[in-house]
Design an enzyme around this catalytic site. Structure first.
Site, PDB file in Angstrom:
ATOM      1  N   GLU A  55      12.340  -1.957  14.290  1.00 60.69           N
ATOM      2  CA  GLU A  55      11.737  -2.584  14.955  1.00 60.69           C
ATOM      3  C   GLU A  55       9.857  -1.419  14.894  1.00 60.69           C
ATOM      4  O   GLU A  55       9.191  -2.040  15.157  1.00 60.69           O
ATOM      5  CB  GLU A  55      11.740  -3.786  15.727  1.00 60.69           C
ATOM      6  CG  GLU A  55      10.493  -4.457  16.988  1.00 60.69           C
ATOM      7  CD  GLU A  55      10.427  -5.291  16.273  1.00 60.69           C
ATOM      8  OE1 GLU A  55       9.094  -5.321  15.362  1.00 60.69           O
ATOM      9  OE2 GLU A  55      10.866  -6.155  16.010  1.00 60.69           O
ATOM     10  N   LYS A 108       2.715   0.688   6.850  1.00 54.92           N
ATOM     11  CA  LYS A 108       2.792  -0.240   7.668  1.00 54.92           C
ATOM     12  C   LYS A 108       2.409  -1.843   7.054  1.00 54.92           C
ATOM     13  O   LYS A 108       3.770  -3.171   7.026  1.00 54.92           O
ATOM     14  CB  LYS A 108       2.001  -0.997   9.380  1.00 54.92           C
ATOM     15  CG  LYS A 108       2.670   0.423  10.112  1.00 54.92           C
ATOM     16  CD  LYS A 108       1.715   1.090  11.192  1.00 54.92           C
ATOM     17  CE  LYS A 108       1.946   1.790  11.331  1.00 54.92           C
ATOM     18  NZ  LYS A 108       1.154   2.034  13.262  1.00 54.92           N
ATOM     19  N   ASP A 137      -1.741   5.401   6.868  1.00 53.00           N
ATOM     20  CA  ASP A 137      -0.817   5.251   7.957  1.00 53.00           C
ATOM     21  C   ASP A 137      -0.428   3.254   8.491  1.00 53.00           C
ATOM     22  O   ASP A 137       0.310   2.303   8.369  1.00 53.00           O
ATOM     23  CB  ASP A 137      -0.852   5.427   9.439  1.00 53.00           C
ATOM     24  CG  ASP A 137      -0.512   4.978  10.602  1.00 53.00           C
ATOM     25  OD1 ASP A 137       0.664   5.487  10.543  1.00 53.00           O
ATOM     26  OD2 ASP A 137      -0.731   3.735  10.886  1.00 53.00           O
TER      27      ASP A 137
END
Length: 449
Positions: free
Chosen positions: A144, A220, A216
Site C-alpha cells: 500500500e 507509481k 517517480d
C-alpha cells in the site's frame, strides 16, 4: 482487555498474544513505522487482535543516532537474525532502490516471511519476478505504501472497487513536483528557486532527477495501471515529460485562461487498450485536481458502476507513509493480505493483460505557446501550418510586444479543439522549423473532463 503500548510490552512476556514483526531499514519511513509499533501497541493490537511485536530492526550502522528509542536487543546489523528466527512471520522491508532490495526480499520470502514494502521502484522494475516467487512459496507481499504515501489507493482499487471495471485514473502522484508548481503558481517563483525551496524543506532530494523528470510518477502509474487494468507495462515505456522545462510564463498564461498546470498522470481504457501519459497538463480551475496544493497527492478513479471517486492526502513523509505500512502489517498479521494477494493474481501470466495504446492516437485539447516575429502575414502562415495537420484552433491570444524587445517578437497562446497527439506533434515539429518562430513551441495537454 487493555493492551499496553508496545514499548512497555517489551518488558513483559506476551508471547501468547503477540505476532513478531521485523523491520529492515530505519530511515525516514522505517523510523515512523517503529514509532507507531512501539508507541501505539494498544491501537495496533485492537485492530490486529494481537500485539504486532517489534522483534528485530536491521540497520547498516548500529552507532548512528536514531529519532526513535529502540528497546535493548532489538537493533541488529545482521539479516540472519531475521532469517534464522522462525517466529518472525512478517517483515517490513523499508529500504530504497532495486538492489540489494530485490535480493533481500527474495531472501525473506524464501525464509518463510511475508513482506510489507514501500518501495515502488522495486515493484515497478521487478514486480513480476517477486510476486511469482511469493506465490510459489505460498507467501504474500503487501505494498500500500508504495504509491501515494498515506492515501489508501492500492486497497481501494484492489479491493473496495472490484465490483467495477475501472475506466480511468488521473492523478497527482509526486509531492515534490506539486510543491514546486504550487510555489510558481502562488508566489511567482521561478522553477530553480522553487526547487531549492523544496530541497530545503526536505521535499526534494539533493539530486531531484527522479522526481522532476517524472520517473517517480511513472513507477507509481505503472503499479496503479496494473491494479486497475491488468496491463503489464514497464514504467520506462510510459510516454513521459517532467517539469524541468516548465516556465513561469506558461503557469501565468494558464491562470489567465482559467487553468492550473499540474504534473498529471493519466491511464484510461480505450477499447481493449490502455492510454497512458505523464506530462504537465492544464486542469480547469474548480476541478478537484486543480486545487491540490503543496506536497499533497490526489487520484481520481472512475468506475463503470461507482462513477468518479476522489482520493486526496499526504503522498509522502514519515508518518503518512508509516501509516500505510503499519496498516499493511496489521492486514498481514490478521490474514487479509494473504486472501487478497492470492485472489488478485498481481503480475501474473494467468491474466490476459491489455496492451498500451499507441501514444499518437490519444485525443486531447492542447495549449500551444509560440514566440513569433511581429510582422504582417505571420499569423496567417502559422495558422495555415496548424490547420494543415488537421488541428482546429479554438482561440488565439496575442500578448503585445514589449517596446524594448530587440527581436520584435510577440507571444501567441493558442488553444486547440480536440485532436490526436500525433497531429499536434506533427504541427509542432513544422512550427519549430518555421523562420517566423523564435525558439521551440511549448505544447501541453488540456485535461479532458
Amino acid at each position: 482487555m487493555v493492551y499496553a503500548p508496545a514499548a512497555d510490552c517489551h518488558t513483559r512476556d506476551l508471547s501468547n498474544i503477540s505476532a513478531k514483526i521485523a523491520i529492515i531499514g530505519l530511515g525516514t519511513v522505517g523510523t515512523g513505522v517503529a514509532k507507531l509499533l512501539l508507541d501505539h501497541g494498544d491501537r495496533t493490537a485492537r485492530h490486529a487482535g494481537r500485539i504486532p511485536w517489534l522483534e528485530k530492526v536491521i540497520v547498516r550502522d548500529l552507532e548512528k543516532p536514531r529519532d526513535v528509542e529502540i528497546p535493548a536487543g532489538v537493533l541488529s546489523d545482521n539479516l540472519e537474525d531475521i532469517v534464522n528466527d522462525p517466529e518472525i512471520k512478517v517483515v517490513a522491508q523499508l529500504i530504497g532502490g532495486t538492489e540489494p532490495a530485490r535480493t533481500i526480499m527474495l531472501q525473506m520470502l524464501e525464509a518463510g516471511k511475508d513482506v510489507v514494502t514501500a518501495n515502488k521502484a522495486l515493484l515497478a522494475e521487478h514486480g513480476a519476478e517477486l510476486f511469482d516467487r511469493a506465490r510459489e512459496l505460498d507467501r504474500c507481499i503487501a505494498f500500500e505504501a508504495s504509491v501515494a504515501g498515506g492515501i489508501p489507493i492500492v486497497t481501494n482499487i484492489g479491493q473496495c472497487l472490484t465490483g467495477n471495471q475501472i475506466t480511468a485514473l488521473k492523478g497527482i502522484l509526486n509531492g515534490t513536483c506539486n510543491y514546486i508548481i504550487t510555489q510558481m503558481q502562488q508566489h511567482g517563483t521561478d522553477y530553480q528557486s522553487a526547487l531549492k525551496q523544496a530541497q530545503q524543506l526536505g521535499y526534494a532530494e539533493a539530486d531531484p532527477t527522479l522526481d522532476v523528470d517524472g520517473s517517480d510518477t511513472a513507477q507509481k502509474l505503472a503499479i496503479l495501471s496494473h491494479l486497475a487494468f491488468g496491463v503489464r507495462i514497464h514504467w520506462q515505456d510510459i510516454p513521459l515529460e517532467g517539469i524541468e522545462s516548465l516556465q513561469l510564463r506558461d503557469i501565468q498564461n494558464a491562470d489567465r485562461c482559467g487553468y492550473r498546470i499540474k504534473l498529471l498522470a493519466e491511464s484510461k481504457l480505450n477499447g481493449n487498450a490502455v492510454e497512458m501519459n505523464i506530462a504537465p497538463t492544464l486542469v480547469r480551475k474548480g476541478n478537484p485536481l486543480a486545487e491540490v496544493e503543496d506536497a499533497f497527492n490526489a487520484i481520481r478513479v472512475r468506475g463503470d458502476a461507482v462513477g468518479p471517486v476522489f482520493f486526496h492526502g499526504q503522498g509522502a513523509g514519515q508518518m503518512p507513509t508509516a501509516s500505510a505500512v503499519v496498516a499493511d502489517i496489521i492486514d498481514t498479521v490478521v490474514g487479509r493480505t494473504r486472501l487478497t494477494f492470492g485472489n488478485l493474481e498481481l503480475w501474473s501470466d494467468a491474466q490476459s493483460p491489455r496492451q498500451m495504446a499507441p501514444a499518437d492516437t490519444a485525443v486531447n485539447k492542447y495549449y500551444i505557446r509560440l514566440q513569433v516575429n511581429d510582422d504582417p502575414g505571420v499569423m496567417a502562415s502559422l495558422t495555415s501550418i496548424i490547420g494543415r495537420h488537421g488541428v482546429s484552433i479554438a482561440s488565439i491570444n496575442q500578448q503585445q510586444t514589449q517596446s524594448d524587445d530587440p527581436e520584435n517578437t510577440v507571444q501567441l497562446v493558442i488553444m486547440s479543439h480536440a485532436t490526436t497527439a500525433g497531429a499536434i506533434k506533427a504541427a509542432a515539429d513544422e512550427l519549430k522549423n518555421s523562420a517566423n518562430i523564435k525558439g521551440s513551441p511549448v505544447v501541453m495537454r488540456i485535461m479532458n473532463s
